[in-house]
Design an enzyme around this catalytic site. Structure first.
Site, PDB file in Angstrom:
ATOM      1  CG  ASN A 132      -5.268   2.373   6.677  1.00  0.00           C
ATOM      2  OD1 ASN A 132      -4.635   2.532   5.639  1.00  0.00           O
ATOM      3  ND2 ASN A 132      -4.773   1.734   7.716  1.00  0.00           N
ATOM      4  CD  GLU A 230       1.869  -1.609   7.251  1.00  0.00           C
ATOM      5  OE1 GLU A 230       1.350  -2.634   7.770  1.00  0.00           O
ATOM      6  OE2 GLU A 230       1.270  -0.549   7.088  1.00  0.00           O
ATOM      7  CB  CYS A 264      -2.244  -2.646   9.580  1.00  0.00           C
ATOM      8  SG  CYS A 264      -1.103  -1.267   9.456  1.00  0.00           S
ATOM      9  CD  GLU A 433       6.633   1.493   4.301  1.00  0.00           C
ATOM     10  OE1 GLU A 433       6.497   2.318   3.371  1.00  0.00           O
ATOM     11  OE2 GLU A 433       5.688   0.924   4.859  1.00  0.00           O
TER      12      GLU A 433
END
Length: 455
Positions: A132, A230, A264, A433
């Protein structure tokens, strides 16, 4: 096992490229090459590593337009978005380079001696990136891992390996040692699995679905291997009656339509206080319909196609043709994996309000009061991001504290900045992150005690 990946342009539905897959045997060779390169890389003075990473950033910056066009071809992203993504890689490399000489340990007071800690690189890191946001998310793991003295093996998604391969070329041109940063295209179940299970890989960084994340976590646990995940999201966009309703409605389309909803962090649950619900929906409809879907090469385009025919069918499965849509936008006719912007009115337990759709679909749900808003916001297995719209500072702070999510925005929809931490609660992942701690996440902390007592 596939022998090659056919890269399909989501706009034209034509083949853009054919990329050979990486076999498990080739993964093993790559790990060994990476380990040898990493020893030499980690031994370099920090300033020298930083200078190479800055050169890497400069080479990428010189080629951002080429990278953006490549992203358009393999992922169908609008040109403006793709340019931002390429420049984000530049920023991430510069930010990581700035941390190389600041990756310091500590001195801890103890009796009878001196106690210090040092941060040592892990070794070889595997970064498994999604389709994505192929460039930025690949760089989220790669840039800090390299800066901390590690080697990186990047496995891009099957549908979007082209920009990753190009970035590896730029890294070599900038002076990264041979073998230090390698891109290994292939299937997740084959190439990805070989990376996860290889004993020479010290850490895995994965961005993708929660189901796949669980599988990777189980495989890493078998080796007590370090892991950052993630994963998915089903983020709320909470609009209180005291908010600037016009501003909130105008900003809402971008919160779930950016990248065609393949995000997301998409605010795919629109929670609106009942007293202003009807007014908000009246304002939202023209804003959604004005969101331009079209040729990604056109600078005016805001939304491109979905990544594949399979993804389009997945999104369609959530919204049957006869589903009562409160708002439905328009998309081009003809070729391309298009799906219109769609807002459904639903209930908290509807499938569309519970599962991550990963497309340009949101569900609007009214709530009664602050407690009800928090209850609905937390009625999900995910906890990645969310937005809160209110003029009441106290309410903003209370709700921010009560919503179980790793990244919240008040009166905006911002989620990700490379200089701030990013990650989720619950089924949205493990670890963080980006931000000031990004490099340390790719190190081991070693504690050393030096006695000062006379023998």
């Amino acid at each position: 096992m596939l022998q090659e990946l056919r890269i399909i342009n989501p706009v034209t539905e034509e083949q853009e490229a054919v990329v050979p897959v990486t076999t498990p045997a080739e993964v093993d060779t790559a790990v060994r090459r990476a380990a040898a390169a990493q020893e030499k890389w980690a031994a370099l003075p920090p300033g020298d590593r930083a200078r190479v990473l800055r050169r890497f950033a400069v080479v990428v910056e010189e080629n951002t337009e080429s990278l953006a066009r490549l992203e358009l071809a393999e992922a169908g992203h609008p040109l403006g978005n793709a340019r931002w993504e390429a420049n984000n890689v530049v920023d991430l490399l510069h930010y990581a380079a700035g941390g190389v000489e600041r990756l310091t340990g500590t001195q801890i007071p103890v009796a009878g001696g001196l106690n210090i800690t040092v941060q040592e690189p892990l070794g070889v890191v595997a970064v498994i990136a999604p389709w994505n946001f192929p460039m930025p998310i690949a760089a989220w793991g790669t840039a800090p891992a390299l800066a901390a003295g590690n080697a990186v093996l990047l496995k891009p998604a099957e549908t979007t390996p082209l920009t990753a391969l190009r970035l590896a070329e730029y890294g070599l041109a900038a002076g990264l040692p041979e073998g230090l940063f390698q891109v290994l295209p292939g299937e997740g179940a084959v190439t990805g699995n070989a990376l996860v299970e290889h004993p020479g890989v010290a850490k895995v960084v994965f961005t993708g679905s929660t189901a796949t994340g669980r599988h990777i976590a189980a495989r890493c646990a078998a080796q007590t291997k370090r892991l950052t995940l993630e994963l998915g999201g089903k983020s709320p966009n909470i609009v209180f009656a005291d908010a600037d309703i016009e501003r909130a409605a105008a900003a809402t389309p971008g919160s779930f339509l950016d990248n065609t909803g393949q995000d997301c962090c998409a605010r795919s649950r629109i929670l609106v206080q009942r007293s202003v619900y009807d007014r908000f929906m009246e304002l939202l409809e023209p804003a959604v319909k004005a969101y331009v879907a079209g040729d990604p090469a056109d600078p005016a385009t805001q939304m491109g196609p979905l990544i594949s025919a399979a993804q389009r069918e997945r999104v369609r499965s959530y919204v049957p043709e006869d589903a009562p849509a409160a708002i439905r936008g328009e998309v081009p006719e003809g070729k391309g994996f298009w799906y219109p912007a769609t807002v459904l009115e639903g209930r908290p337990d509807d499938r569309t309000a519970v599962e991550e759709i990963f497309g340009p679909v949101a569900v609007a749900i009214p709530f009664e009061d602050e407690a009800d808003a928090v209850r609905l916001a937390n009625a999900t297995d995910y906890g990645l991001s969310g937005s809160i719209w209110t003029r009441d500072v106290g309410r903003a702070l209370r709700v921010s504290g009560a919503v179980a999510a790793g990244n919240l925005s008040v009166n905006s929809h911002s989620s990700v900045r490379y200089w701030t931490p990013f990650g989720g609660y619950k089924q949205s992942g493990l670890g963080r992150e980006l931000g000031p701690g990004a490099l340390a996440a790719f190190t081991e902390t070693k504690n050393i005690f030096i006695s000062t007592e006379e023998s």
